[in-house]
Design a protein around this motif. Sequence first.
Motif, PDB file in Angstrom:
ATOM      1  N   VAL A  75       0.826  -1.204   0.000  1.00 30.71           N
ATOM      2  CA  VAL A  75       0.000   0.000   0.000  1.00 30.71           C
ATOM      3  C   VAL A  75       0.863   1.258   0.000  1.00 30.71           C
ATOM      4  N   LEU A  76       1.933   1.268   0.773  1.00 30.18           N
ATOM      5  CA  LEU A  76       2.832   2.424   0.794  1.00 30.18           C
ATOM      6  C   LEU A  76       3.459   2.651  -0.579  1.00 30.18           C
ATOM      7  N   LEU A  77       3.791   1.575  -1.252  1.00 23.47           N
ATOM      8  CA  LEU A  77       4.383   1.683  -2.586  1.00 23.47           C
ATOM      9  C   LEU A  77       3.394   2.292  -3.578  1.00 23.47           C
ATOM     10  N   LEU A  78       2.154   1.828  -3.527  1.00 27.21           N
ATOM     11  CA  LEU A  78       1.133   2.389  -4.412  1.00 27.21           C
ATOM     12  C   LEU A  78       0.906   3.871  -4.125  1.00 27.21           C
ATOM     13  N   ALA A  79       0.890   4.233  -2.846  1.00 29.08           N
ATOM     14  CA  ALA A  79       0.652   5.629  -2.483  1.00 29.08           C
ATOM     15  C   ALA A  79       1.799   6.524  -2.935  1.00 29.08           C
ATOM     16  N   ALA A  80       3.026   6.044  -2.802  1.00 24.89           N
ATOM     17  CA  ALA A  80       4.180   6.863  -3.146  1.00 24.89           C
ATOM     18  C   ALA A  80       4.312   7.084  -4.645  1.00 24.89           C
ATOM     19  N   GLY A  81       3.941   6.106  -5.442  1.00 25.22           N
ATOM     20  CA  GLY A  81       4.136   6.232  -6.889  1.00 25.22           C
ATOM     21  C   GLY A  81       2.885   6.156  -7.705  1.00 25.22           C
ATOM     22  N   GLY A  82       1.705   6.136  -7.057  1.00 23.31           N
ATOM     23  CA  GLY A  82       0.460   5.958  -7.789  1.00 23.31           C
ATOM     24  C   GLY A  82      -0.011   7.227  -8.475  1.00 23.31           C
ATOM     25  N   GLY A  83      -1.102   7.102  -9.172  1.00 18.96           N
ATOM     26  CA  GLY A  83      -1.685   8.239  -9.867  1.00 18.96           C
ATOM     27  C   GLY A  83      -1.246   8.386 -11.304  1.00 18.96           C
ATOM     28  N   ALA A  84      -0.165   7.714 -11.678  1.00 18.28           N
ATOM     29  CA  ALA A  84       0.349   7.855 -13.036  1.00 18.28           C
ATOM     30  C   ALA A  84      -0.625   7.288 -14.061  1.00 18.28           C
ATOM     31  N   ASN A  85      -1.159   6.103 -13.805  1.00 24.48           N
ATOM     32  CA  ASN A  85      -2.085   5.503 -14.760  1.00 24.48           C
ATOM     33  C   ASN A  85      -3.359   6.322 -14.908  1.00 24.48           C
ATOM     34  N   GLY A  86      -3.900   6.802 -13.793  1.00 24.58           N
ATOM     35  CA  GLY A  86      -5.091   7.631 -13.865  1.00 24.58           C
ATOM     36  C   GLY A  86      -4.849   8.916 -14.644  1.00 24.58           C
ATOM     37  N   THR A  87      -3.665   9.483 -14.492  1.00 26.97           N
ATOM     38  CA  THR A  87      -3.324  10.697 -15.232  1.00 26.97           C
ATOM     39  C   THR A  87      -3.204  10.406 -16.723  1.00 26.97           C
ATOM     40  N   TRP A 118       1.192  -1.096 -20.811  1.00 26.45           N
ATOM     41  CA  TRP A 118       2.580  -1.537 -20.591  1.00 26.45           C
ATOM     42  C   TRP A 118       2.852  -1.851 -19.120  1.00 26.45           C
ATOM     43  N   SER A 119       2.444  -0.967 -18.245  1.00 27.83           N
ATOM     44  CA  SER A 119       2.693  -1.210 -16.818  1.00 27.83           C
ATOM     45  C   SER A 119       1.869  -2.382 -16.314  1.00 27.83           C
ATOM     46  N   GLY A 120       0.636  -2.518 -16.823  1.00 29.59           N
ATOM     47  CA  GLY A 120      -0.202  -3.634 -16.391  1.00 29.59           C
ATOM     48  C   GLY A 120       0.364  -4.977 -16.802  1.00 29.59           C
ATOM     49  N   LEU A 121       0.792  -5.085 -18.039  1.00 25.29           N
ATOM     50  CA  LEU A 121       1.349  -6.356 -18.523  1.00 25.29           C
ATOM     51  C   LEU A 121       2.646  -6.710 -17.805  1.00 25.29           C
ATOM     52  N   ALA A 122       3.521  -5.725 -17.633  1.00 20.70           N
ATOM     53  CA  ALA A 122       4.803  -6.004 -16.989  1.00 20.70           C
ATOM     54  C   ALA A 122       4.617  -6.399 -15.532  1.00 20.70           C
ATOM     55  N   GLY A 123       3.768  -5.661 -14.819  1.00 25.74           N
ATOM     56  CA  GLY A 123       3.542  -5.982 -13.415  1.00 25.74           C
ATOM     57  C   GLY A 123       2.904  -7.346 -13.231  1.00 25.74           C
ATOM     58  N   THR A 124       1.956  -7.682 -14.085  1.00 26.29           N
ATOM     59  CA  THR A 124       1.287  -8.975 -13.971  1.00 26.29           C
ATOM     60  C   THR A 124       2.227 -10.120 -14.320  1.00 26.29           C
ATOM     61  N   ALA A 125       3.062  -9.922 -15.349  1.00 23.14           N
ATOM     62  CA  ALA A 125       4.033 -10.964 -15.706  1.00 23.14           C
ATOM     63  C   ALA A 125       4.947 -11.261 -14.532  1.00 23.14           C
ATOM     64  N   VAL A 143       4.003  -7.388  -3.861  1.00 18.63           N
ATOM     65  CA  VAL A 143       4.859  -6.208  -3.659  1.00 18.63           C
ATOM     66  C   VAL A 143       5.773  -5.987  -4.855  1.00 18.63           C
ATOM     67  N   ALA A 144       6.409  -7.050  -5.325  1.00 17.80           N
ATOM     68  CA  ALA A 144       7.312  -6.924  -6.469  1.00 17.80           C
ATOM     69  C   ALA A 144       6.574  -6.449  -7.711  1.00 17.80           C
ATOM     70  N   ALA A 145       5.392  -6.991  -7.956  1.00 19.82           N
ATOM     71  CA  ALA A 145       4.606  -6.587  -9.128  1.00 19.82           C
ATOM     72  C   ALA A 145       4.220  -5.122  -9.051  1.00 19.82           C
ATOM     73  N   ALA A 146       3.861  -4.649  -7.852  1.00 19.74           N
ATOM     74  CA  ALA A 146       3.508  -3.241  -7.701  1.00 19.74           C
ATOM     75  C   ALA A 146       4.696  -2.338  -8.013  1.00 19.74           C
ATOM     76  N   GLY A 147       5.881  -2.743  -7.564  1.00 25.24           N
ATOM     77  CA  GLY A 147       7.073  -1.957  -7.848  1.00 25.24           C
ATOM     78  C   GLY A 147       7.337  -1.833  -9.338  1.00 25.24           C
ATOM     79  N   VAL A 148       7.223  -2.935 -10.049  1.00 28.38           N
ATOM     80  CA  VAL A 148       7.438  -2.922 -11.502  1.00 28.38           C
ATOM     81  C   VAL A 148       6.393  -2.049 -12.186  1.00 28.38           C
ATOM     82  N   SER A 149       5.127  -2.211 -11.815  1.00 29.32           N
ATOM     83  CA  SER A 149       4.051  -1.476 -12.461  1.00 29.32           C
ATOM     84  C   SER A 149       4.166   0.025 -12.236  1.00 29.32           C
TER      85      SER A 149
END
Length: 431
Positions: A132-144, A156-163, A186-192
Motif C-alpha cells: 500500500v505504501l508503494l502504491l501511495a508513493a508512486g500511484g496516480g500515473a495511470n489515472g493521469t 505496458w505497466s499492467g502487462l509487466a507488473g502482472t508478468a 509487492v514486487a509486481a507493484a514496484g514494476v508497475s
Amino acid sequence: MTSPVRVILGAAVPLALSAGVGVAARLAATSLLGHQATAQLAAFAVAGAVLGPVTAAVSGGLRGLTPFVAPHRDDPAGALPALRDARWLALGLGTAGAGVLLCVPLLARAGGVAEEVTAELGVLPWLLAGYVLLLAAGGGANGTLVALGHARQVLWSGLAGTAAEVLLLLALVPRLGLTGAGLALVAAAGVSVAIANGRLARVTGPAGWALWPGRPRPRAILRMAGVGVPMSAALVIKFAALAGVAYAAARTGAHGAAAHAILVSLDGPLTLAAFTAGQAAAPEIARASSAAAARRANRAALAVGATGVLAGSVPLGCLGGEMLGLFTSDGRVLAAASGALPPAAVFALANGCAIVMSASLTGLRRSAWSLGCTAAGYGPLALVAAPVATAWGLIGLWWALAGCAALVFALQTWAFLRAADLGFVGYSARR
C-alpha cells in the motif's frame, strides 16, 4: 461526431486488457493457495477483506485528480501540479492504511475468525502494508495517463507488473504459501509503478521527470481532497461492508470462507468491463461542455459495463462447476460456492452499474453525493451480515450483497441526473 460508445470503448479496451491480466494474477493466487491448503486460502480472504478498503481509500484519493487533469489534455505538462497534489493526499492515506493492515491479526481475532485461519497469516500483513505504501508513493500515473487521453500507455505497466507477479506466484507460493503471494504482490507493484511513471514522463515531456510531490500546496490539496476524500470514504464504506461479509462468512468455518474467497475472485472478471468503462467515462464527463454531453458519456459507459457483466455471466452459468473446480478440489467448498453463484451474478451486474455511476459523479466533482448513496446502501449491510450468515448462510449473504448494490445504483442514478440538470458547469469553467 464520434460516437460516445466508440470513445468509451477506445479508452476502456486497453484499460480492460491491463486490468484483466491483473485479475488473472489474483485468480492464479487464489487457485494456487486453494490447492495448497484451505486454511491458507481462508487467511488470504481475511487479509484481502482488509486490503480492499485500504487500497480503495488510496485509489479513491487518486481518482479525485481526474476532473483536475482532464481539462489539460491539450497541455499535458499543465497537469503535473495536480498530480503532485494528489500524491501528497495519497501518501497521507497510504500511511494510515498501512497501519490498519498491520492490525489484521487483531481484527481477525476480534471478528471471531477461526484460530486455524488466523495462524496462517504470518508476515502477510507486513507485506501488504508495504504494498500500500508503494502504491501511495508512486500511484496516480495511470489515472493521469487515462485522463490525458493516453489509455493505451497503461497497458505496458499492467502487462509487466502482472508478468512479474505470475512468475513469482508460481515460484514462491508452492514453497512459501501466503508469504510468497505477498512477496509477489509487492514486487509486481514496484514494476508497475516504475513503468507507469516512466510512460507518464514521456507524455508530459521534460517537466514530467520531476514527478516527486515537492513542496505541498495546502489550498490546492484541500480543493482536490474535496473530490478525492469523499470518493475514498465511499469506497472505504463499501469495502468495509464487504469485509464484514467476508468475516461473517469466515465465522461459518474455513470452508465457508474459502468458498466466499472464490466468489469474490470471480467477481473481479465480471465487473472488469464496468470498472474500466467508468474510468474511461470520468474524463469525458469532466471535459463535457453540456449536461447532455455528460449524460451521453454516462449512458455509453453503462451500456459497455452492463454488456461486459452479462457476457461474463453466460460461461459462468453454463460451466460454473468446472470453473469452480479450478480453484479447489474440496467438495464442501465447491458445494457452498455453487449454491451462491446466482446471487453473485446479480450482485456483479448491479455493482458494475453502480461503479460506472460513481465514476460519472466524480467526473462532475460530485463524489460527496456518491458517498451519501454508498453509505445509505452499504452501511446497513455491515450490521446485518452476521445475523444473515447465521440464518441463511453464504447464499443469504450474497443475496444481501446483491440487494445493497441495486439500491446504491438506483440512488446514484438519481444523484447523477439531478447533478447534471441542476449544477453542471462546463470543463472550461473548471480549469
